[in-house]
Design an enzyme around this catalytic site. Structure first.
Site, short mmCIF file in Angstrom:
data_model
loop_
_atom_site.label_atom_id
_atom_site.label_comp_id
_atom_site.label_asym_id
_atom_site.label_seq_id
_atom_site.Cartn_x
_atom_site.Cartn_y
_atom_site.Cartn_z
N TYR A 267 -12.99 -1.70 12.85
CA TYR A 267 -13.20 -0.90 11.96
C TYR A 267 -14.33 0.19 12.30
CZ TYR A 267 -8.71 0.04 9.20
OH TYR A 267 -7.61 -0.37 9.25
N ASN B 134 -8.30 -6.31 14.75
CA ASN B 134 -7.64 -5.47 12.82
C ASN B 134 -9.60 -4.20 13.34
OD1 ASN B 134 -5.64 -4.93 12.63
ND2 ASN B 134 -5.83 -5.56 10.05
N HIS C 155 -2.35 -5.09 -12.83
CA HIS C 155 -1.52 -4.86 -14.08
C HIS C 155 -2.54 -5.53 -15.12
CE1 HIS C 155 2.47 -4.13 -12.15
NE2 HIS C 155 1.96 -3.10 -12.00
N HIS D 236 1.26 -9.62 4.85
CA HIS D 236 0.58 -8.76 4.36
C HIS D 236 -0.58 -8.50 2.92
CE1 HIS D 236 -2.25 -4.36 6.46
NE2 HIS D 236 -2.18 -4.96 5.35
N ASP E 152 2.49 0.64 -7.55
CA ASP E 152 3.67 0.61 -7.97
C ASP E 152 4.51 1.10 -7.56
OD1 ASP E 152 2.52 -1.12 -9.91
OD2 ASP E 152 2.92 -0.19 -12.08
N ASN F 261 -1.94 -10.55 8.38
CA ASN F 261 -2.64 -9.53 8.54
C ASN F 261 -4.34 -10.41 7.78
OD1 ASN F 261 -3.84 -7.27 8.73
ND2 ASN F 261 -3.85 -7.21 6.59
N GLU F 262 -4.94 -10.21 8.87
CA GLU F 262 -6.74 -10.32 8.31
C GLU F 262 -6.55 -11.35 7.37
OE1 GLU F 262 -8.09 -6.67 6.48
OE2 GLU F 262 -8.65 -5.80 8.64
N ARG G 229 3.85 -0.43 13.08
CA ARG G 229 3.80 -1.81 12.38
C ARG G 229 3.73 -1.08 11.03
NH1 ARG G 229 -2.21 -4.69 10.64
NH2 ARG G 229 -1.11 -6.20 10.60
N GLU H 154 -4.81 -2.56 13.82
CA GLU H 154 -5.15 -1.19 12.93
C GLU H 154 -6.71 -0.85 13.72
OE1 GLU H 154 -6.05 -2.30 8.62
OE2 GLU H 154 -4.22 -3.05 8.88
N GLN I 174 0.94 -1.41 -0.17
CA GLN I 174 -0.09 0.13 0.47
C GLN I 174 1.31 1.47 -0.30
OE1 GLN I 174 -2.74 -1.74 3.17
NE2 GLN I 174 -4.50 -0.44 2.19
C1 NOJ Z 1 -7.29 -3.46 6.87
C2 NOJ Z 1 -6.17 -3.84 6.29
O1 NOJ Z 1 -5.78 -4.81 6.83
C3 NOJ Z 1 -5.61 -2.40 5.55
O2 NOJ Z 1 -4.60 -3.36 4.56
C4 NOJ Z 1 -6.61 -1.32 4.47
O3 NOJ Z 1 -6.02 -1.05 4.17
C5 NOJ Z 1 -7.44 -1.12 6.04
N1 NOJ Z 1 -8.62 -2.09 6.57
C6 NOJ Z 1 -8.70 0.04 5.41
O4 NOJ Z 1 -9.28 -0.90 4.64
#
Ligand code: NOJ
Length: 499
Positions: free
Chosen positions: A339, A337, A70, A153, A83, A197-198, A108, A406, A50
């Site tokens: 949200y 994580n 791509h 990740h 990229d 991760n996730e 992290r 997160e 990212q």
């Molecule tokens: C969790 C993910 O680990 C991360 O890559 C993503 O950008 C965020 N959520 C927000 O969606």
């Protein structure tokens, strides 16, 4: 007839009215101490694909996200890719400057697998990739910032995907070899490791629904095989670390899982539990419960559904006793994580295609229009949900040590990001309240340090504390108002009212 001026004032009042109303749910009152405990670690998080860019620099091999973006630009909202992203590969010093400004305790970040083993295999070991992360780690430590490292990740080497990726159990040995390379090279300085991760987001959209790389559509089958292999790879890595490296290096290892919190409008606890077992339990129960294996409710439902489809074995591959015992207990902490929250209830009609995880899950998710909404269509501010989740974890997994790996808010990228501040304030408060209620939470990572590539949404949803000038090759970082606020949190070890 109202004049234009009156209309504007009226519109403004309505708007302010709805703003106040929706942000009502985005606040929480303190229940206990207003200060974070002494050793509580406050930091920020990012991931390699990212932010790094340099997608083919210095011997890096292609990952499934390189290929996915791509080959299918139309599957990314703004047809963009990672990229060059925030170009942290070349401009890490800009990130370091921001980290120092924020005064974070830890950072992290994830290691790009394809920089270390470009084709996924140890035979392709790339010293330049190792050098890059050595520099990152050394610079962090020289500035008193603890590195918290995610091994995986989402950026699987494309060569491994050719073999079936996470649906082929060979992935386990490939992962162990990669993890061991990281431990050997960085374990003298990295003391907090996150294996995956996730995994939910690797498996469900990646191998079930097909919306994320590698874009495999095998709902209710491929996704479940993927979970199974990730859990085994995680456990094998944990055992390798404990048996061969822990004594010398003394670090700690866990996995990061994600879930939203399910709220029942009718106080139906069974619905809330069902949602959490399907979203979190599928990965947490095998590792963190006393009994191990998948949650009972899932084992039963999916076996029943599979039988009704004429299958002799369940689509949810079960663990034999060896694997059950091998996976159970492979943690030093749980990374979470968090949200958002959703309302959950059993639907009147079956959902999703048959078969699919959604059909097995059998829960309808809705959001409350009164909740403050982010730019991402799935993200609402409802901090009570974080309290609810932490309570669930406390009770279900024997008050395991939790690291919030997160938590964050998306918008258009404005520098005056008041809603992000509201979100952080209320969610940090949820953390403090949960600590007051007995949760063992030791760290918090805000997502994210800088605006970055938000997967299939490209650069259209911004999560950063710092904005990145994507039009300039120098990718200058500019602190948003939330960065200044978060720095205040870190400095005062509390949640200041003012911003
Ligand atoms: C969790 C993910 O680990 C991360 O890559 C993503 O950008 C965020 N959520 C927000 O969606």
């Amino acid at each position: 007839m109202l004049s234009l001026g009156q209309l504007l004032i009226f519109g403004l009042l309505v708007n302010i009215g709805s703003l106040v109303k929706s942000s009502d749910n985005c606040t929480l009152r303190p229940r206990g101490s207003t200060k974070f405990p002494k050793n509580f670690s406050l930091g920020v998080a990012t991931s390699a694909y990212q932010i790094e860019g340099g997608w083919n620099a210095d011997g890096k091999g292609p990952s499934i996200w390189d290929e996915f973006t791509h080959e299918n630009p139309d599957r990314i909202k703004d047809r963009s890719n990672g990229d060059s992203a925030a170009n942290s590969y070349q401009l890490f010093d800009l990130d370091l400057k921001a980290l120092k400004e924020l005064k974070v305790d830890h950072y992290r970040f994830s290691i790009a697998r394809t920089r270390i083993f470009p084709n996924g295999d140890v035979s392709s070991r790339n010293q330049k990739g190792i050098d890059y992360y050595n520099t990152v780690i050394d610079k962090l430590l020289a500035n008193g910032i603890e590195p918290m490292v995610t091994m995986y990740h989402w950026d699987l080497p494309a060569e491994i995907q050719k073999l079936g990726g996470f649906t082929n159990s060979v992935i386990i040995n490939y992962f162990i070899a990669y993890a061991e390379e990281l431990i050997i090279n960085f374990g003298d300085r990295v003391k907090t490791w996150i294996t995956f991760n996730e995994p939910m987001q690797t498996c469900k959209p990646g191998y079930g629904e097909g919306g994320s790389a590698p874009g495999i559509k095998s709902p209710g089958v491929g996704d479940y095989i993927c979970f199974n292999n990730i859990l085994k790879a995680h456990a094998a890595t944990y055992h390798l670390y404990r048996s061969k490296y822990f004594e010398k290096q003394g670090g700690r290892m866990g996995i990061t899982l994600d879930t939203f919190f399910g709220v029942s409008k009718t106080n139906n606890e069974a619905d809330v539990d069902r949602a959490l077992q399907y979203l979190l339990g599928i990965l947490a129960h095998p590792i963190y419960s006393k009994t191990g294996g998948y949650p009972e409710i899932m084992v039963k439902d999916i076996a029943k559904n599979s039988q009704a489809e004429g299958r002799k074995v369940s689509r949810l591959p079960d663990f034999n006793e060896y694997w059950k015992a091998t996976i159970r207990g492979t943690f030093d902490f749980l990374g979470l994580n968090f949200y958002t929250s959703k309302y959950v209830e059993r639907p009147s009609e079956p959902l999703g295609e048959n078969p699919s995880m959604l059909r097995d899950y059998d829960i309808e998710e809705t959001a409350d229009p009164k909740w403050l909404k982010a730019k991402s269509n799935w993200l609402y501010c409802y901090p009570l949900g974080l309290e609810g989740l932490l309570k669930f974890v406390r009770e279900e997994y024997d008050n395991v040590e939790v690291k919030i790996t997160e938590n964050g808010w998306s918008d258009e990228g404005e520098l005056d990001d008041n809603n992000r501040i509201l979100y952080y304030k209320s969610h940090l408060q949820a953390v403090l309240n949960a600590i007051h209620d007995g949760s063992n939470i030791t760290s918090y990572s805000a997502w994210s340090l800088v605006d970055n590539f938000e997967w299939s949404k490209g650069y259209t949803e911004k999560f950063g504390l710092y904005s990145v000038n994507m039009k300039s090759p120098k990718r200058e970082r500019v602190a948003k108002k939330s960065a200044i606020y978060y720095r205040k949190v870190i400095e005062t070890r509390s949640i200041p009212d003012e911003f």
